[in-house]
Design an enzyme around this catalytic site. Structure first.
Site, PDB file in Angstrom:
ATOM      1  N   THR A 161       0.835  -1.199   0.000  1.00 27.74           N
ATOM      2  CA  THR A 161       0.000   0.000   0.000  1.00 27.74           C
ATOM      3  C   THR A 161       0.871   1.252   0.000  1.00 27.74           C
ATOM      4  O   THR A 161       0.627   2.199  -0.763  1.00 27.74           O
ATOM      5  CB  THR A 161      -0.933  -0.003   1.222  1.00 27.74           C
ATOM      6  OG1 THR A 161      -1.636  -1.251   1.257  1.00 27.74           O
ATOM      7  CG2 THR A 161      -1.934   1.123   1.152  1.00 27.74           C
ATOM      8  N   TYR A 162       1.877   1.259   0.840  1.00 28.12           N
ATOM      9  CA  TYR A 162       2.797   2.399   0.898  1.00 28.12           C
ATOM     10  C   TYR A 162       3.491   2.584  -0.446  1.00 28.12           C
ATOM     11  O   TYR A 162       3.568   3.709  -0.972  1.00 28.12           O
ATOM     12  CB  TYR A 162       3.823   2.153   2.003  1.00 28.12           C
ATOM     13  CG  TYR A 162       4.839   3.253   2.177  1.00 28.12           C
ATOM     14  CD1 TYR A 162       4.550   4.369   2.951  1.00 28.12           C
ATOM     15  CD2 TYR A 162       6.093   3.170   1.593  1.00 28.12           C
ATOM     16  CE1 TYR A 162       5.484   5.380   3.124  1.00 28.12           C
ATOM     17  CE2 TYR A 162       7.035   4.171   1.754  1.00 28.12           C
ATOM     18  CZ  TYR A 162       6.728   5.276   2.530  1.00 28.12           C
ATOM     19  OH  TYR A 162       7.655   6.277   2.699  1.00 28.12           O
TER      20      TYR A 162
END
Length: 261
Positions: A161-162
């Site tokens: 996600t990051y």
């Protein structure tokens, strides 16, 4: 403040995520070079303490509480800058969150995804959306978005996600640079490697060995970066010395460490 080099005298710089780490170091660097600085973060108390330090040292700074994932907060943040100082010349969009770690992609919850994208990607877009008109009204300016080495390559397992959010920051940066480069407004990014901060703290129990492994894989210098090292690169990108640098993503990571052995 150090007045031997006042290259930002008369300029106004806005830094998000200014309450600690890279954002704090960047704000201090701007102030030392003569800029008036607006410190923005959710932790207003820490920003006010930093603003006090800058003023005590002879600089000029104020703080604004802002959650960059909220459009109203970002609009108010930029307006507060204009109300206080009358212009905006430089902006550093640094606010970010790590999100879920060691979590395979299919196990990430929708709320976790939304939270990371809301700050790391939507927040950068919202900031530029309101910063750009303010800069154009003053004749131009410079924006630096804080991406990551994980905006340029895959993340370690479980941090998708990051990485997705930071890849998005790189795309936004390069696209905005093309949109506004002919209007005296430059947009660049930095891609820091593992840098000491609240997020990267080798003093936490068990963390030293973890970060030793990380820097061995990701830094040719095999050490953590320091916040002021990334700050120096950011402020340079905002300076007149970088006047023909636009749409660049500057890696500040000690050198790539991909090895054939």
């Amino acid at each position: 403040m150090d007045d031997r080099n006042r290259s930002f005298a008369g300029k106004v710089a806005l830094v998000t995520g200014a309450s600690s780490g890279l954002g704090e170091a960047t704000a201090l660097r701007f102030a030392r070079l003569g800029a008036k600085v607006v410190l923005a973060a959710r932790r207003a108390g820490r920003c006010e303490a930093l603003a006090h330090r800058i003023r005590e040292a002879g600089g000029d700074a104020c703080h604004v509480r802002a959650d960059v994932s909220r459009a109203a907060d970002v609009e108010a943040m930029v307006q507060a800058t204009l109300d206080r100082f009358g212009r905006l010349d430089c902006a550093v969009n640094n606010a970010g969150v790590a999100g879920p770690m060691r979590t395979p992609l299919a196990e990430v919850e929708e709320a976790q995804w939304d939270a990371v994208m809301g700050v790391n990607l939507k927040g950068v877009w919202l900031c530029m959306k309101h910063q750009i008109p303010a800069m154009l009204a003053g004749g131009g300016g410079a924006i630096v978005n804080v991406a990551s080495i994980y905006g340029l390559k895959p993340s370690d397992v479980g941090h998708s996600t990051y990485a997705a959010s930071k890849h998005g920051v790189v795309g936004l940066t390069r696209s905005a640079a093309a949109d506004y480069g002919q209007q005296a407004l430059r947009v660049n990014a930095v891609a820091p490697g593992f840098t000491r901060s609240e997020m990267v703290d080798p003093q936490r129990p068990g963390a030293a060995e973890h970060y030793a492994r990380m820097v061995a894989r990701h830094s040719g210098m095999r050490r953590l970066g320091e916040a002021h090292e990334a700050a120096n690169a950011i402020v340079w990108l905002c300076s007149d010395e970088a006047g023909y640098v636009n749409g660049a993503v500057l890696e500040v990571d000690g050198g790539g460490a991909t090895r054939m052995y």
